[in-house]
Motif scaffolding. Structure first.
Motif, mmCIF file in Angstrom:
data_model
loop_
_atom_site.group_PDB
_atom_site.id
_atom_site.type_symbol
_atom_site.label_atom_id
_atom_site.label_comp_id
_atom_site.label_asym_id
_atom_site.label_seq_id
_atom_site.Cartn_x
_atom_site.Cartn_y
_atom_site.Cartn_z
ATOM 1 N N PRO A 65 0.832 -1.208 0.000
ATOM 2 C CA PRO A 65 0.000 0.000 0.000
ATOM 3 C C PRO A 65 0.866 1.258 0.000
ATOM 4 N N SER A 66 0.488 2.210 -0.812
ATOM 5 C CA SER A 66 1.220 3.474 -0.895
ATOM 6 C C SER A 66 0.919 4.336 0.326
ATOM 7 N N ALA A 67 1.906 5.129 0.689
ATOM 8 C CA ALA A 67 1.724 6.107 1.761
ATOM 9 C C ALA A 67 1.024 7.323 1.169
ATOM 10 N N PRO A 68 0.408 8.165 2.018
ATOM 11 C CA PRO A 68 -0.214 9.376 1.480
ATOM 12 C C PRO A 68 0.829 10.275 0.830
ATOM 13 N N TRP A 69 0.418 10.931 -0.217
ATOM 14 C CA TRP A 69 1.329 11.817 -0.928
ATOM 15 C C TRP A 69 1.526 13.090 -0.138
ATOM 16 N N ARG A 70 2.741 13.570 -0.137
ATOM 17 C CA ARG A 70 3.051 14.844 0.506
ATOM 18 C C ARG A 70 3.856 15.678 -0.458
ATOM 19 N N ALA A 71 3.526 16.945 -0.517
ATOM 20 C CA ALA A 71 4.282 17.860 -1.375
ATOM 21 C C ALA A 71 5.700 17.969 -0.839
ATOM 22 N N PRO A 72 6.672 17.983 -1.729
ATOM 23 C CA PRO A 72 8.060 18.136 -1.260
ATOM 24 C C PRO A 72 8.252 19.517 -0.614
ATOM 25 N N LEU A 73 9.055 19.536 0.392
ATOM 26 C CA LEU A 73 9.352 20.816 1.054
ATOM 27 C C LEU A 73 10.276 21.642 0.176
ATOM 28 N N PRO A 74 10.018 22.936 0.094
ATOM 29 C CA PRO A 74 10.882 23.782 -0.723
ATOM 30 C C PRO A 74 12.284 23.847 -0.116
ATOM 31 N N GLY A 75 13.237 23.944 -0.997
ATOM 32 C CA GLY A 75 14.602 24.174 -0.523
ATOM 33 C C GLY A 75 15.458 23.067 -0.701
#
Length: 115
Positions: free
Chosen positions: A105-115
């Motif tokens: 099962p895939s983990a929830p998607w999270r936007a990459p942190l800037p930087g």
């Protein structure tokens, strides 16, 4: 059920099938799972799917997914197709974010942190 159990133990397939469904209806999850497994050994995919459903009923998501994978391998189909067979199971409940390429099962998607 004692007579059915004795008949099933001696290899009577109809008794084993009846016992699996009767034990499930009576709420005996462990007993039902045992006889559903035995029926699955005879090649009855419906009973393997019942084992997965029982695993879900006791909130064993990992166990349910393992049985669905087993059913998929037995039938020679992919896991998503196998999960779609489960009419009374929303596979999204097991894998709400989909599946990774390795079938986990895939983990929830999270936007990459800037930087």
């Amino acid at each position: 059920m004692d007579l059915a159990s004795r008949a099933a133990e001696t290899g009577h397939i109809k008794a084993a099938r009846m016992l699996a469904w009767d034990l499930e209806a009576a709420g005996d999850i462990a007993g039902a799972e045992h006889w559903h497994r035995r029926m699955a050994e005879y090649g009855d995919d419906e009973h393997l799917m019942a084992v997965a459903r029982l695993r879900q009923q006791v909130h064993d998501t990992a166990g349910a997914l393992a049985v669905y994978r087993e059913a998929a391998e037995t039938a020679g189909v992919d896991l998503v197709h196998c999960l779609n067979w489960a009419e009374d199971t929303a596979w999204q409940d097991l894998c709400p974010y989909g599946l990774d390429p390795d079938g986990t099962p895939s983990a929830p998607w999270r936007a990459p942190l800037p930087g």
